[in-house]
Design an enzyme around this catalytic site. Structure first.
Site, mmCIF file in Angstrom:
data_model
loop_
_atom_site.group_PDB
_atom_site.id
_atom_site.type_symbol
_atom_site.label_atom_id
_atom_site.label_comp_id
_atom_site.label_asym_id
_atom_site.label_seq_id
_atom_site.Cartn_x
_atom_site.Cartn_y
_atom_site.Cartn_z
ATOM 1 N N CYS A 1 0.869 -1.184 0.000
ATOM 2 C CA CYS A 1 0.000 0.000 0.000
ATOM 3 C C CYS A 1 0.906 1.235 0.000
ATOM 4 O O CYS A 1 1.739 1.391 0.895
ATOM 5 C CB CYS A 1 -0.861 -0.030 1.260
ATOM 6 S SG CYS A 1 -1.884 1.426 1.505
ATOM 7 N N CYS B 1 -0.566 3.833 -6.265
ATOM 8 C CA CYS B 1 -1.597 3.301 -5.383
ATOM 9 C C CYS B 1 -1.849 1.889 -5.883
ATOM 10 O O CYS B 1 -2.075 1.695 -7.082
ATOM 11 C CB CYS B 1 -2.872 4.144 -5.467
ATOM 12 S SG CYS B 1 -4.274 3.393 -4.574
#
Ligand code: DGL
Length: 290
Positions: A69, A204
């Site tokens: 992440c 992302c």
């Protein structure tokens, strides 16, 4: 066993690349669906949620946790690696936490992470690199900071795509996803006065799920950097130097979620990874409202 963590389903893009690259390694994935998306949360919350998830994975037997992440990495990795982990029993037992910004910066600049002053030929590189990320990743500023350390003449253009990760999690229509992606790309091109970026980082881990839409709207000359592959390359190098993290592994794969209904998450996940095993519910690692 290696733990892979993300706020939701995005980290599956990384996990899948890792499972393909290391078929005999064991992985436990944790998606914090009870608190997704992270991108618009405060830094304090992101650090706390990331720390709690890391502990949950350590407690289930992970000795190495990969933060799959960008938001968690950009906001929390340094803090976890430098301020929290060294004071814990986990560190004494050889556990570690890796983020995914460092390998991405290495790939974007063609410079090892350990080299923090510009060298030839990167020293004279004048490319434009676009970074698409969540609000928190962009505001953390780690991509431009670390890229410029190694390639100071490169122009880094960042674009906040604040709704995209949530839209992917919530399975909005293709038309809506297309709109959000094209809006983000228009934002980049407005910053470059229409010049095509040389490279684009989908910063992302949710975004590779809509990579085809980025490809559709980015100028053809822009090269997309594939973060899942970059992370797999980097982990391969790391595990060659630290093979004990996967010694004795038997290739098991376990997917965990903090969502109340793991069946719903499993169904959604299959849209992105047909062969993914079912998610199991774990008790929420931390209360985001605390
Ligand atoms: N997939 C994550 C990232 O790489 C987080 C997205 C979110 O939860 O907002 O940034």
């Amino acid at each position: 066993m290696i733990g892979v963590f993300d706020s939701g389903l995005g980290g599956l893009t990384v996990l899948r690349a890792l499972v393909e690259r290391f078929p005999s390694a064991s992985f436990t994935y944790l998606g914090d669906h009870a608190n997704v998306p992270y991108g618009n949360r405060s830094s304090v919350e992101i650090v706390e949620l990331t720390r709690a998830a890391t502990v949950a994975l350590f407690e289930r037997g992970a000795r190495l946790v990969v933060l799959g992440c960008n938001t968690a990495t950009a906001v929390a990795a340094r803090q976890l690696q430098q301020a929290w982990l060294p004071g814990t029993e986990w560190k004494a037992r050889g556990h570690n936490v890796l983020g995914i910004v460092a390998p991405t910066v290495e790939a974007a600049t063609q410079t090892p992470w350990s080299v923090t002053t510009p060298q030839y030929p990167q020293k004279n590189l004048t490319d434009i690199i676009a970074v698409f990320g969540t609000l928190r990743t962009v505001n953390a500023g780690v991509y431009p900071e670390e890229i410029r350390k190694r390639t100071p003449k490169v122009t880094v253009v960042q674009q906040i795509c604040s709704e995209l990760a949530g839209a992917i999690e919530n399975e909005v229509s293709d038309a809506e996803l297309d709109r959000l992606v094209s809006e983000g790309i228009a934002g980049v091109l407005a910053q470059t006065n229409g010049t095509a970026p040389h490279r684009a980082i989908l910063g992302c881990t949710h975004f590779p799920i809509v990579e085809h839409l980025f490809r559709r709207h980015l100028p053809p000359a822009t090269r997309l950097l594939s973060q899942p592959e970059i992370v797999a390359d980097s982990l391969e190098d790391y595990l060659q130097r630290h093979p004990h993290y996967v010694s004795g592994n038997d290739g098991t794969l376990e997917l965990l979620t903090t969502a109340d209904d793991a069946a719903v998450i499993s169904k959604r996940a299959r849209v992105f990874w047909q062969d993914a095993p079912a998610f199991q519910r774990v008790i929420q690692t931390s209360d985001s409202s605390s």
